[in-house]
Design an enzyme around this catalytic site. Sequence first.
Site, PDB file in Angstrom:
ATOM      1  N   GLN A 147       0.817  -1.214   0.000  1.00  9.52           N
ATOM      2  CA  GLN A 147       0.000   0.000   0.000  1.00  9.52           C
ATOM      3  C   GLN A 147       0.846   1.258   0.000  1.00  9.52           C
ATOM      4  O   GLN A 147       0.345   2.355  -0.284  1.00  9.52           O
ATOM      5  CB  GLN A 147      -0.920   0.005   1.218  1.00  9.52           C
ATOM      6  CG  GLN A 147      -0.202   0.182   2.547  1.00  9.52           C
ATOM      7  CD  GLN A 147      -1.133   0.049   3.738  1.00  9.52           C
ATOM      8  OE1 GLN A 147      -1.761  -0.989   3.936  1.00  9.52           O
ATOM      9  NE2 GLN A 147      -1.247   1.111   4.521  1.00  9.52           N
ATOM     10  N   CYS A 154      -5.286   0.637   3.711  1.00  9.02           N
ATOM     11  CA  CYS A 154      -5.437  -0.792   3.982  1.00  9.02           C
ATOM     12  C   CYS A 154      -6.856  -1.270   3.693  1.00  9.02           C
ATOM     13  O   CYS A 154      -7.061  -2.403   3.227  1.00  9.02           O
ATOM     14  CB  CYS A 154      -5.066  -1.096   5.418  1.00  9.02           C
ATOM     15  SG  CYS A 154      -6.023  -0.170   6.661  1.00  9.02           S
ATOM     16  N   HIS A 263      -6.263  -1.487  11.307  1.00  8.49           N
ATOM     17  CA  HIS A 263      -5.733  -2.039  10.067  1.00  8.49           C
ATOM     18  C   HIS A 263      -6.692  -3.093   9.510  1.00  8.49           C
ATOM     19  O   HIS A 263      -7.284  -3.859  10.274  1.00  8.49           O
ATOM     20  CB  HIS A 263      -4.365  -2.672  10.336  1.00  8.49           C
ATOM     21  CG  HIS A 263      -3.550  -2.916   9.105  1.00  8.49           C
ATOM     22  ND1 HIS A 263      -3.384  -1.987   8.107  1.00  8.49           N
ATOM     23  CD2 HIS A 263      -2.841  -4.008   8.695  1.00  8.49           C
ATOM     24  CE1 HIS A 263      -2.594  -2.487   7.162  1.00  8.49           C
ATOM     25  NE2 HIS A 263      -2.266  -3.720   7.486  1.00  8.49           N
TER      26      HIS A 263
END
Length: 315
Positions: A147, A154, A263
């Site tokens: 990413q 994410c 995340h």
Amino acid sequence: MFRVAVICLALSFSLLHAETDVEENDIDIEDESELRSKFEKFKVQYKKKYDQAEEEKRFQIFVENLKASKRMQEQDIGTAIYGITKFSDMSDEEFGAFYLNPVISNNNDPRPEEMLSADVAEQLTNVSLPSFVDWRKLGAVTRVKDQGLRCGSCWAFGSVANIESMWYIKTKKLRALSEQGGIMSEREYPYRGRNGHCAFKQSKAIAKIQTYRNIRPDEEEMKIWVAHSGPIVISMNATGLQGYRRGIIRPGAYACDNFRLNHVMLVVGYGTSRGYPYWIIKNSWGADWGEKGYFRIYRGEGACGINKLPITVVI
């Protein structure tokens, strides 16, 4: 003789692996010369370059991260190994801002009952599940992506990875899709990792979804979905992953806040090793992190909030 040679080779590899683990976790934090030596090797391995002023700052952060990894190692009760990673020169604040997404925690509200998958819950008492599932081995998972720095994207990588896998299960065609916008191919619309004008073209869309499905925050139900339907998206507290190298993470009772979700990733399977049940999770930090871009975490204790927000698309 051949079999004996193979066994000896395997034992030698195991011993070498064990010695490497000890070396990684036996750095003398008080020995500056050793720390400087490790820092120089770190810079070479990860191609890090700093100016003179930045050099000392990054060295001090590197030392603090080694101390943090040492604490994580002492607290972890699984098989995980912590130590030097490509993030070892980043402060906690930098790592959180560049690679995590604290907004997820703000959306961690209880789900309405009507959105729970009650039909699946009814199967919990009489369903038969395999002891090991890995959708990578079935060809349903694309390569590990990255990413990039300073982009808390994410959620896009986790969602797209889910669509990629479920699209393959539905069509038997594995296509790398774009995280940048719409559901075009990665080749047609490559990821840039920065804000800009959306260039999505409806005529070039190559995948579509019907809807999405919330999964109950129950690891047994998550296991059913992974076994019978495919990879699922999860959110968790990934703060401790900064120093993760390999093995099965099983944080101590107070080492990982289950409600600090920051995340999003993809669960691609599960299994058990040396008595430790685990999830196999695909991350979006590149293949030069963790277990070739993946990591394993203990299954059955809601470790780091992994069971809080499971979800999947429906193709």
